[in-house]
Design an enzyme around this catalytic site. Sequence first.
Site, PDB file in Angstrom:
ATOM      1  N   LYS A  19       0.737  -0.621  -0.222  1.00 22.11           N
ATOM      2  CA  LYS A  19       0.104   0.158  -0.179  1.00 22.11           C
ATOM      3  C   LYS A  19       0.351   1.114   0.226  1.00 22.11           C
ATOM      4  CE  LYS A  19      -4.405  -1.818   1.967  1.00 22.11           C
ATOM      5  NZ  LYS A  19      -3.894  -3.103   1.778  1.00 22.11           N
ATOM      6  N   SER A  20       1.984   1.494   0.202  1.00 23.52           N
ATOM      7  CA  SER A  20       3.163   2.186  -0.400  1.00 23.52           C
ATOM      8  C   SER A  20       3.084   3.224  -1.219  1.00 23.52           C
ATOM      9  CB  SER A  20       4.394   1.900   0.058  1.00 23.52           C
ATOM     10  OG  SER A  20       4.579   1.119   1.052  1.00 23.52           O
ATOM     11  N   THR A  66      10.803  -4.130   1.170  1.00 23.93           N
ATOM     12  CA  THR A  66       9.967  -4.629   1.987  1.00 23.93           C
ATOM     13  C   THR A  66      10.872  -6.524   1.936  1.00 23.93           C
ATOM     14  OG1 THR A  66       8.242  -5.434   2.313  1.00 23.93           O
ATOM     15  CG2 THR A  66       8.725  -5.398   0.143  1.00 23.93           C
ATOM     16  N   LYS A  70      15.634  -6.940   3.095  1.00 18.57           N
ATOM     17  CA  LYS A  70      15.482  -5.456   4.241  1.00 18.57           C
ATOM     18  C   LYS A  70      17.467  -6.226   4.631  1.00 18.57           C
ATOM     19  CE  LYS A  70      11.743  -4.365   5.709  1.00 18.57           C
ATOM     20  NZ  LYS A  70      10.314  -3.434   7.040  1.00 18.57           N
ATOM     21  N   ASP A 107      11.840   2.055   9.826  1.00 14.01           N
ATOM     22  CA  ASP A 107      10.840   0.883  10.393  1.00 14.01           C
ATOM     23  C   ASP A 107      10.832   1.359  12.090  1.00 14.01           C
ATOM     24  OD1 ASP A 107       9.784  -0.236   8.331  1.00 14.01           O
ATOM     25  OD2 ASP A 107      11.365  -1.703   8.409  1.00 14.01           O
ATOM     26  N   GLY A 132      14.516  -9.097   9.096  1.00 11.69           N
ATOM     27  CA  GLY A 132      14.679  -7.801   8.635  1.00 11.69           C
ATOM     28  C   GLY A 132      14.079  -6.946   9.584  1.00 11.69           C
TER      29      GLY A 132
END
Length: 274
Positions: A19-20, A66, A70, A107, A132
């Site tokens: 959804k980024s 993602t 990572k 994050d 990650g």
Amino acid sequence: MTDKLPYAEVIGDPIAHSKSPLIHNFWLQALDIEAEYKKTHVTPEGLSAYFLQRRADPDWLGCNVTIPHKIAVMDYTDDPGGVRDRIGAMNTIASETAGPLIGTNTDAGGFLQPLLRDKWKGRHAVLIGAGGAARAILFALTSLGVPDITIMARDPAKGQALLDRAGVKGNVIGMADALPAADLLVNSTSLGMVGQPLLDIDLSPLPTSATVYDIVYAPLETGLLKAARDRGLKTLDGLEMLIGQAALAFDIFFDAEAPRELDAELRALLLAAD
């Protein structure tokens, strides 16, 4: 000359669920910034070729990272902030014009935002996973001063290595072991995500004051969060961390502060797209 817009993107394998792009493009439109944000499927085998191609593109501003890249992306980036040693994973890579790729991690900050907002205070946290995302969350929990941390992992040796790398004296349990009576339970794995196995865990050992935080956001209502709500526990869903880390990355890519006053509208948009 190019008629392309400057762009950033998110890479992963899988990536269709991300959804980024919706988040970043919502903010770009709100701020009337002429740029765009995309998503690109990149396999582990294609990671090197991806960076080689993007480095040659003058319109590329960088990427979010993602599952499962990572840790691997650290081989392709400079690290002026010491993220390799402090966290051991990167989720944001910025492209400097005619310069190196700069890696960082948003994050940890994104994960902490709702806990700080809610003034969460607890002494014992259980972190499910040792990948990650778990590295960033462990860093965030230790920076918050949580004194007692338990890692729940399929591979206990990997969980112990995560604690050792972070210099944290904690406990490691297996996925079939009973939960301790923790104040916070965090799922940092892909279990429960669309297309992945469910996270089957008994929440009964958690006290009624506990918070359950699932970073999975597709679906937003995971089995873990439903079980927690059925027990009357406080829950935090994957959009909390997703929007928080995205706002930090947005500033890096587009040199603008994300309009967080529009969070309610953005969240409604994301829920409608679920």
